[in-house]
Scaffold this motif. Sequence first.
Motif, short mmCIF file in Angstrom:
data_model
loop_
_atom_site.label_atom_id
_atom_site.label_comp_id
_atom_site.label_asym_id
_atom_site.label_seq_id
_atom_site.Cartn_x
_atom_site.Cartn_y
_atom_site.Cartn_z
N PRO A 243 0.90 -1.22 0.03
CA PRO A 243 0.25 -0.10 -0.05
C PRO A 243 1.02 1.17 0.20
CG PRO A 243 -0.85 -1.49 1.80
CD PRO A 243 0.38 -2.10 1.13
N VAL A 244 0.30 2.26 -0.79
CA VAL A 244 1.08 3.70 -0.71
C VAL A 244 0.01 4.20 0.25
CG1 VAL A 244 1.61 5.48 -2.00
CG2 VAL A 244 1.89 3.37 -3.12
N LEU A 245 0.63 4.71 1.43
CA LEU A 245 -0.11 5.41 2.60
C LEU A 245 -0.20 7.00 2.22
CD1 LEU A 245 -1.53 5.70 5.31
CD2 LEU A 245 0.75 5.38 6.27
N VAL A 246 -1.42 7.54 2.13
CA VAL A 246 -1.44 8.74 1.68
C VAL A 246 -1.48 9.78 2.96
CG1 VAL A 246 -3.02 10.50 0.36
CG2 VAL A 246 -2.74 8.08 -0.41
N ASP A 247 -1.04 10.81 2.77
CA ASP A 247 -0.88 11.59 3.99
C ASP A 247 -1.09 13.12 3.47
OD1 ASP A 247 -0.57 13.15 6.37
OD2 ASP A 247 1.42 12.80 6.50
N PHE A 248 0.25 13.86 2.97
CA PHE A 248 -0.01 15.18 3.03
C PHE A 248 -0.60 15.74 1.68
CE2 PHE A 248 2.05 19.59 3.14
CZ PHE A 248 1.78 19.91 4.41
N GLY A 249 -0.78 14.83 0.86
CA GLY A 249 -1.67 15.30 -0.42
C GLY A 249 -3.06 15.12 -0.21
N MET A 250 -3.66 14.83 1.20
CA MET A 250 -4.86 14.83 1.23
C MET A 250 -5.20 15.90 2.56
SD MET A 250 -7.12 11.54 3.09
CE MET A 250 -6.06 11.66 4.58
N THR A 251 -5.91 16.84 1.86
CA THR A 251 -5.95 18.08 2.98
C THR A 251 -7.55 18.24 3.36
OG1 THR A 251 -6.57 19.52 1.09
CG2 THR A 251 -4.44 19.43 1.50
N SER A 252 -8.48 17.34 3.03
CA SER A 252 -9.80 17.29 3.33
C SER A 252 -10.68 16.22 3.17
CB SER A 252 -10.54 18.45 2.46
OG SER A 252 -10.68 17.91 1.10
N VAL A 253 -11.78 15.85 3.62
CA VAL A 253 -12.65 14.81 3.30
C VAL A 253 -12.81 14.63 1.71
CG1 VAL A 253 -14.87 13.82 3.72
CG2 VAL A 253 -13.72 15.11 5.49
N ARG A 254 -12.87 15.63 1.11
CA ARG A 254 -13.24 15.51 -0.29
C ARG A 254 -11.96 14.89 -0.90
NH1 ARG A 254 -11.92 18.58 -4.85
NH2 ARG A 254 -13.20 18.55 -6.51
#
Length: 369
Positions: A243-254
């Motif tokens: 898995p590629v864990l997503v962190d900083f690129g995700m800024t909102s629920v959207r």
Amino acid sequence: MDTADCCERIVRWEVFVRRLAYHREVRWSDMVESAAQFVVLRIETESGGVGAAEVAVKPTWVGATASSLVATLREVFEPIVKKVGLSHPRQLRDALEVIPGNTVAKALIDNACWDWEAARQRQPLWRLWGGRPVVELSWAVTRQAPQAMAREAAEMVDAYGFRNLKVKGGQGLNVDRAAVAAVRQAVGEGVRLYVDANGSYPFGEAEPYVRAMAEEGAHAVEDPAPLSPDGAFERLQCASGVPVLVDFGMTSVRDAALFLERGARILSAKPGRFGLSDARAMRNLADRAGAGTVAGLMGESALGTWCGLQFAALEGQALPAELSWFLSMREQYVTLVPRIEKGRVVLPETPTVAELVDWDAMREFEEQA
């Protein structure tokens, strides 16, 4: 119970700035620091209910300094909160959305309001949400020379029984490989490792980087490069064996929804970054998509840890909570510090984290931001 009978007036709103020293200097991907700075919010309503929360303030993480956050809370959000009052955290969070951006301020208020809700219902939040009383944790091994990282990893596993370690990358492919290999040798095969590169590499190098880390035994790789919820990310995840864990690129629920549509398998849902309401919404989206979340690291002290553990207690977490960073600090401002044994912490029956703070002492140590 998700509704309240009436709206309560907020009679006391207090903001504190605190600084806690580390045991050693810490190298993050974008800074080196010897101490962590926090903004703490305490709210009290007319019935006597109290809620509290903190955020760790690092400008490159949250887009604010302590001074700017305190000013924003005082000038922008305090008038809104006092005008609206408090009946339920979700209702208040919706009211805050009239102000664009300011995610960290909204998260701080949201978390304090959930703590107030637990006080109102006289139960810890993890019980209200149907969570588990015991939460497994991981430890983050920050950037150092590979052998120093290995020594730290072994010490933390021996002292606290961690069975999962997050190894910070971003020191160059060869150094990162050497660090993971050294940590693996130091802790043995019984400890699961994953890597966080903090988006340090160009996207074109992401796939070979993930593959290299997997070859060294990493079970997941977080932010190998700056990530966006697009076709390139979808191809990267499809090509990656882990898995590629997503962190900083995700800024909102959207953003969380968009990443999940592109095949994300794990999201870093951080109560200290997004607030408990949005972290919970991200977890629900991930659950429906057959993916998972992890209660991610935001440099919390013990106070923020207790808050984040309410979320981490929910089922559906793909990795152990990254909420052990308080161990790096020389002191705390709570009367009960989480006790980690065999890599796990037992959650107290104390209804709120506000009850764990000596507020008179907090006021004595208040710093002027």
